[in-house]
Design a protein around this motif. Structure first.
Motif, short mmCIF file in Angstrom:
data_model
loop_
_atom_site.label_atom_id
_atom_site.label_comp_id
_atom_site.label_asym_id
_atom_site.label_seq_id
_atom_site.Cartn_x
_atom_site.Cartn_y
_atom_site.Cartn_z
N ASN C 8 -22.78 -8.61 -56.04
CA ASN C 8 -22.02 -8.65 -54.79
C ASN C 8 -22.79 -9.26 -53.63
O ASN C 8 -22.76 -8.74 -52.50
CB ASN C 8 -21.57 -7.24 -54.38
N SER C 10 -23.64 -11.33 -50.51
CA SER C 10 -23.00 -12.05 -49.40
C SER C 10 -24.09 -12.44 -48.41
O SER C 10 -25.01 -11.67 -48.15
CB SER C 10 -21.97 -11.18 -48.68
N HIS C 12 -24.82 -14.71 -44.56
CA HIS C 12 -24.22 -15.41 -43.41
C HIS C 12 -25.27 -16.09 -42.55
O HIS C 12 -26.43 -15.70 -42.55
CB HIS C 12 -23.40 -14.43 -42.56
N HIS C 22 -19.83 -17.16 -42.67
CA HIS C 22 -20.01 -16.45 -43.94
C HIS C 22 -20.11 -17.46 -45.07
O HIS C 22 -19.14 -17.78 -45.72
CB HIS C 22 -18.84 -15.49 -44.15
N SER C 25 -20.00 -15.33 -50.21
CA SER C 25 -19.33 -14.04 -50.21
C SER C 25 -19.21 -13.47 -51.62
O SER C 25 -18.70 -14.14 -52.51
CB SER C 25 -17.92 -14.17 -49.65
N ASP C 26 -19.68 -12.27 -51.78
CA ASP C 26 -19.39 -11.49 -52.98
C ASP C 26 -19.66 -12.25 -54.28
O ASP C 26 -18.78 -12.37 -55.12
CB ASP C 26 -17.91 -11.04 -52.91
N SER C 65 -25.89 -10.24 -45.92
CA SER C 65 -24.90 -9.30 -45.38
C SER C 65 -24.79 -8.08 -46.28
O SER C 65 -24.70 -6.96 -45.84
CB SER C 65 -23.52 -9.95 -45.26
N GLU C 235 -17.20 -18.48 -52.36
CA GLU C 235 -16.91 -17.49 -53.39
C GLU C 235 -16.96 -18.14 -54.78
O GLU C 235 -16.68 -19.33 -54.91
CB GLU C 235 -15.50 -16.93 -53.22
N GLU C 286 -13.44 -14.43 -40.51
CA GLU C 286 -13.30 -13.58 -41.70
C GLU C 286 -11.96 -13.93 -42.34
O GLU C 286 -10.95 -14.01 -41.67
CB GLU C 286 -13.33 -12.12 -41.28
#
Ligand SMILES: Nc1ncnc2c1ncn2[C@@H]1O[C@H](COP(=O)(O)OP(=O)(O)OP(=O)(O)O)[C@@H](O)[C@H]1O
Ligand SMILES: Nc1ncnc2c1ncn2[C@@H]1O[C@H](COP(=O)(O)OP(=O)(O)O)[C@@H](O)[C@H]1O
Ligand code: SF4
Ligand SMILES: [Mg+2]
Ligand SMILES: [Mg+2]
Lengths: 277, 266, 324
Positions: C8, C10, C12, C22, C25-26, C65, C235, C286
């Motif tokens: 996971n 993330s 930024h 960002h 992400s994930d 993050s 992603e 976001e």
């Protein structure tokens, strides 16, 4: 802003700028802290003591007052000579580096010529041939006019490597004139570099002034750090153990030049990403 | 296209750099003609002379020997030449000045014209061009080059072309950094513009799929010479030289075998 | 335990104006010893940023993050760059940054650059001559004129030789794994093929065993990687074997990529590439729903508002609730 932050993380920068600000501060605020009097009101070579922190020189002038005035004048010569040399050197270097061709060859030749002429000797010759008119400004001008060459050289080298960058070609097909290319597309990239060159030029200006003054060819009728040393030498302060006549002056010169060189190297680490760890 | 004017012509075009020991012959006698409205792709290995040839087309370089002609004449005035002929440069990372916003630099590119359009018109043309490369003008507001990635920068170079609408485009690896979707999109737009202006386009790429898809003719460049020129089918299906065959073999393509990792099941 | 595991992750950037971008992400995946994982995606989708994160080297303005990275179970987040440089980098995992071979210190010879790496990790224990021999033996595996290359300055070498040297130097300390960011993108096709051949050779000779190969070129990855992750706007949208991704993509973005592919080969030749409108979203805001939604031709009502999680579709991972 970010650059300043990075610089402040560099201990050598903090040290160099601190030392330099201290000397500048002495030149600027000295007169407000101490009473400045450069008349012969004391005994020759009077010992340091109450009221005369650093004693007196061979004419009985207050040494501290002499140092503060001399420092101011030496800094003036350094900055003026540095400004002249950097401006002249940058303009010629940028132009030669970008344009290339015959103008570059000419500038290159003149640069090499001035580079091989021992500029210090020229400085001595000019100074020796002038007596009355040897003002601070003139000395600074002469130093500036004899030391621009290596600025030209290094700026020229930087410019010609920048010249092959694609953004210059883009500016050209955008119809930018040579003047626009030099000012908008080359100079900004060199600014940090030129600033460092300027610092070195100031330092070497101060040294050069001290050197010719030591030989008695410095600014006529004004006090400078070099002149103070020259007086000390002429009047056998060394042999007589009158340390205050030359040690404080030489320490001041050393600390200015040393602080400027330290500043320069510390900035290199921040401006030049290749040297960054 | 047969009646169209000849845009570029090389007659035994030779370009040398340096002299004496450092002599390097980048172009070793090139002969070719490119007609108005044609799309020609230069394909070749590294340092074979593609970019040097492109620089002749842009008027940055003059031949050492032989002749290089634009519309039958030698290029004498660069600014005149750039009214018609504009580039997309190979390296998008260094293509923009780091000290000014992208927007400013796109608008500045209109300075090349002797008759510069009005401020409002410039703004509108830049906005339209940005939309054509799938960028919202508002997203670019106040952005400096170092805040964009390579692909985004490449789109900016394309937007510049879409704003200027030149008669001839020299595109050196113009879509090497964008993904296939964006590339397809840009090609669509470029082809529309080409039809509208009867634009001549010189692509330089090592993407044979792209070359095959867009070109009228493909030139294979090797060691400063054009060793083969022909339609995409002629070059891709019946390559005449070993160099061309090797080159085609080296290009990875999803539909054909390439190198296989030994001792490893794939 | 997997050799390399990302959970996971993330990341930024903090911009000049204080807002966040960002960029990653994930991201989650595992890597077993012996595998080559390819990461593909358009320029700007966050590949280079992800590499910094994978090494735990978040240098401002980049910040983590959430999530973590594990090398043989050892977590990397919240460790100092110095700690990571000393204990992970070059010894366990080597990183080859994008364009590194064009940024070699021009004033040092290749052998000196190589010695610097040894000295910085092992100190000045060994004699110069011994170190040189060790470097020489390793460079013999790279298929170049070893003596000439080692005694040259970077500018005296071709791009291909420089890139091979970089790979040689970064595997000197026998890391198990190499992460390479666009190692062949700036090379021409012939040199690219040579460099890939050399990488395969080093794998076979067990100089290192595992690799993450990052590029925006899917056709190249299909031949290099065992598994491929496709990234979109920070992603991972799909992950599967290279065969699966290339010939049977399931996520609408991967599908679009494949139908926009150009090829000069039999069967695919002259096919018109399918263009899709729009561009990846700006990552400053976001985004809740699917990041591909504005451009997706299969988009449903709730795609823009529903957070999409990775799920298993036809034996691979896909981030789309409507993929089949
Ligand atoms: N200004 C120059 N001075 C000296 N040599 C040059 C110059 N420009 C190019 N060359 C040389 O000319 C040859 C051809 O270079 P060119 O840039 O055209 O290659 P290319 O085909 O575009 O390669 P790539 O695919 O890597 O871009 C090379 O050997 C290069 O080193
Ligand atoms: N220093 C930075 N400040 C702000 N945004 C950045 C910075 N560097 C990269 N980005 C942004 O992060 C995203 C991912 O960039 P990057 O990882 O370099 O992409 P890739 O390697 O896939 O081409 C892009 O949108 C880019 O504009
Ligand atoms: S979640 Fe919806 S919008 Fe996103 S890819 Fe799947 S179908 Fe398209
Ligand atoms: Mg080129
Ligand atoms: Mg990248």
């Amino acid at each position: 802003m970010k650059i300043l932050k990075n610089l402040l993380k560099e201990p050598t920068f903090v040290f160099g700028s601190g030392l330099f600000l201290l000397t500048i501060g002495l030149a600027i605020f000295g007169p407000y802290i101490f009473t400045i009097n450069t008349e012969s009101v004391n005994l020759p070579y009077q010992n340091p003591g109450a009221g005369l922190i650093l004693g007196a020189d061979h004419l009985g002038r207050d040494m501290l007052s002499m140092l503060i005035s001399g420092l101011k004048n030496s800094l003036f010569v350094g900055f003026m000579a540095g400004t002249i040399a950097t401006t002249l050197g940058t303009l010629l270097g940028v132009y030669a580096g970008y344009k290339g061709g015959i103008l570059d060859d000419i500038i290159n030749m003149v640069t090499n010529l001035v580079l091989v002429i021992p500029s210090f000797v020229v400085l001595l010759l000019i100074s020796a041939s002038l007596e009355e008119g040897r003002s601070l400004q003139l000395i600074a001008l002469i130093i500036g006019l004899t030391t621009w060459t290596w600025t030209t050289r290094s700026v020229r080298a930087q410019t010609s490597s920048l010249k092959s960058s694609e953004h210059i070609n883009l500016a050209r097909v955008n119809g930018a004139s040579t003047f626009t290319i030099l000012t908008k597309h080359i100079l900004p990239y060199l600014l940090s570099y030129i600033f460092m060159v300027f610092i070195i030029q100031v330092a070497s200006g101060i040294l050069q002034e001290a050197s010719i003054s030591m030989l008695g060819l410095g600014p006529y009728d004004s006090i400078s750090l070099g002149n103070i040393m020259n007086d000390a030498m002429k009047n056998e302060a060394l042999g007589d153990g009158v340390w205050w006549a030359f040690i404080p002056a030489s320490m001041l010169i050393t600390s200015i030049v040393f602080s400027l060189y330290t500043l320069n190297t510390s900035m290199e680490g921040v401006f030049n990403p290749a040297l960054r760890k | 296209m047969p009646n169209n004017e000849i845009i570029f012509e090389g007659k035994n075009l030779v370009k040398e750099f340096g002299h004496g020991k450092t002599l390097c012959t980048a172009l070793k006698g090139m002969n070719f003609q490119i007609k108005e409205g044609e799309i020609v792709t230069l394909v070749g290995g590294s340092a074979c002379g593609k970019s040097v040839l492109a620089k002749h087309m842009l008027g940055f370089l003059l031949p050492t020997k032989g002749e290089f002609l634009y519309r039958g004449k030698k290029i004498t005035n660069q600014r005149d030449h750039w009214q018609d002929v504009q580039p997309i440069f190979q390296d998008p990372f260094s293509a923009f000045n780091q000290f000014y916003t992208i927007r400013e630099q796109l608008e500045d590119s209109f300075n090349v014209f002797y008759k510069k359009p009005s401020k409002a018109e410039v703004k509108k043309r830049v906005d339209d061009a940005l939309l054509a490369v799938n960028v919202q003008p508002s997203e670019l507001e106040g952005k400096f080059p170092f805040e964009l990635s390579g692909g985004q920068m490449q789109r900016m170079l394309l937007a510049r072309i879409f704003a200027l609408k030149p008669k001839v485009l020299i595109a050196d690896e113009a879509t090497s950094m964008v993904d296939a979707c964006v590339r397809a999109n840009i090609l669509d737009y470029l082809m529309k513009l080409k039809e509208e202006l009867n634009m001549t386009i010189i692509f330089i790429t090592h993407d044979i799929g792209l070359a095959y898809y867009v070109s009228d003719r493909i030139f294979i460049v090797d060691d400063g010479q054009i060793i083969e020129q022909g339609t995409p089918d002629e070059v891709a299906l019946t390559p005449k030289t070993a160099v061309t065959r090797h080159l085609l073999d080296d290009i990875p393509d999803i539909h054909k075998p390439w190198i296989v990792r030994k001792g490893h099941a794939q | 335990m997997a050799l390399f595991e990302v959970k996971n992750l993330s990341l930024h950037y903090l911009t000049r104006f204080g807002s966040k971008v960002h960029a990653v992400s994930d991201v989650s995946f595992e890597l077993e010893e012996g595998e080559i994982l390819g990461i593909a995606g358009e320029s700007g989708c966050g590949k280079t940023t992800l590499v910094s994160g994978l090494m735990g080297l978040c240098i401002p303005p980049l910040y983590p993050s959430q999530g973590d990275v594990f090398v043989e179970g050892d977590p990397l987040m919240n460790r100092t760059p110095q700690d990571i440089r000393e204990n992970i980098l070059s010894r366990k995992v080597s990183m080859i940054p994008q364009g590194a071979f064009n940024a070699l210190n021009p004033t040092r010879k290749i052998k000196d650059l190589a010695m610097d790496v040894i000295v910085s990790h092992e100190g000045k224990k060994a004699k110069k001559k011994e170190m040189y021999e060790r470097i020489f033996n390793r460079f013999e595996l790279l298929g170049m004129e070893t003596a000439r290359v080692l005694n040259s300055y970077p500018v005296q070498l071709t791009a291909g030789e420089r890139q091979r040297s970089v790979i040689g130097i970064s595997t000197l300390l026998n890391p198990k794994m190499v992460i390479a960011d666009e190692p062949t993108s700036a090379l021409d096709v012939t040199t690219q093929k040579q460099v890939i051949g050399m990488i395969f050779d080093l794998l076979e000779k067990k100089v290192f065993s595992t690799m993450i190969f990052i590029t925006h070129e899917l056709p190249l990855l299909r031949h290099v990687a065992d598994r491929i992750c496709v990234m979109y706007a920070g992603e991972i949208v799909e992950m599967g074997t290279s065969e699966q991704l290339v010939f049977d993509p399931r996520h609408p973005y991967t599908k679009a990529l494949m139908s926009a592919m150009l090829s000069a080969e039999e069967g695919a030749r002259g096919k018109k590439p399918e263009a899709i409108e729009g561009a990846p979203p700006f990552l400053g805001n976001e985004i809740i729903g699917c990041r591909f939604a504005p451009r997706c031709k299969y988009a449903k009502e709730d795609c823009k508002t529903k957070k999409m999680e990775i799920r298993i579709v036809g034996d691979r991972q896909v981030r789309c609730d409507y993929a089949e």
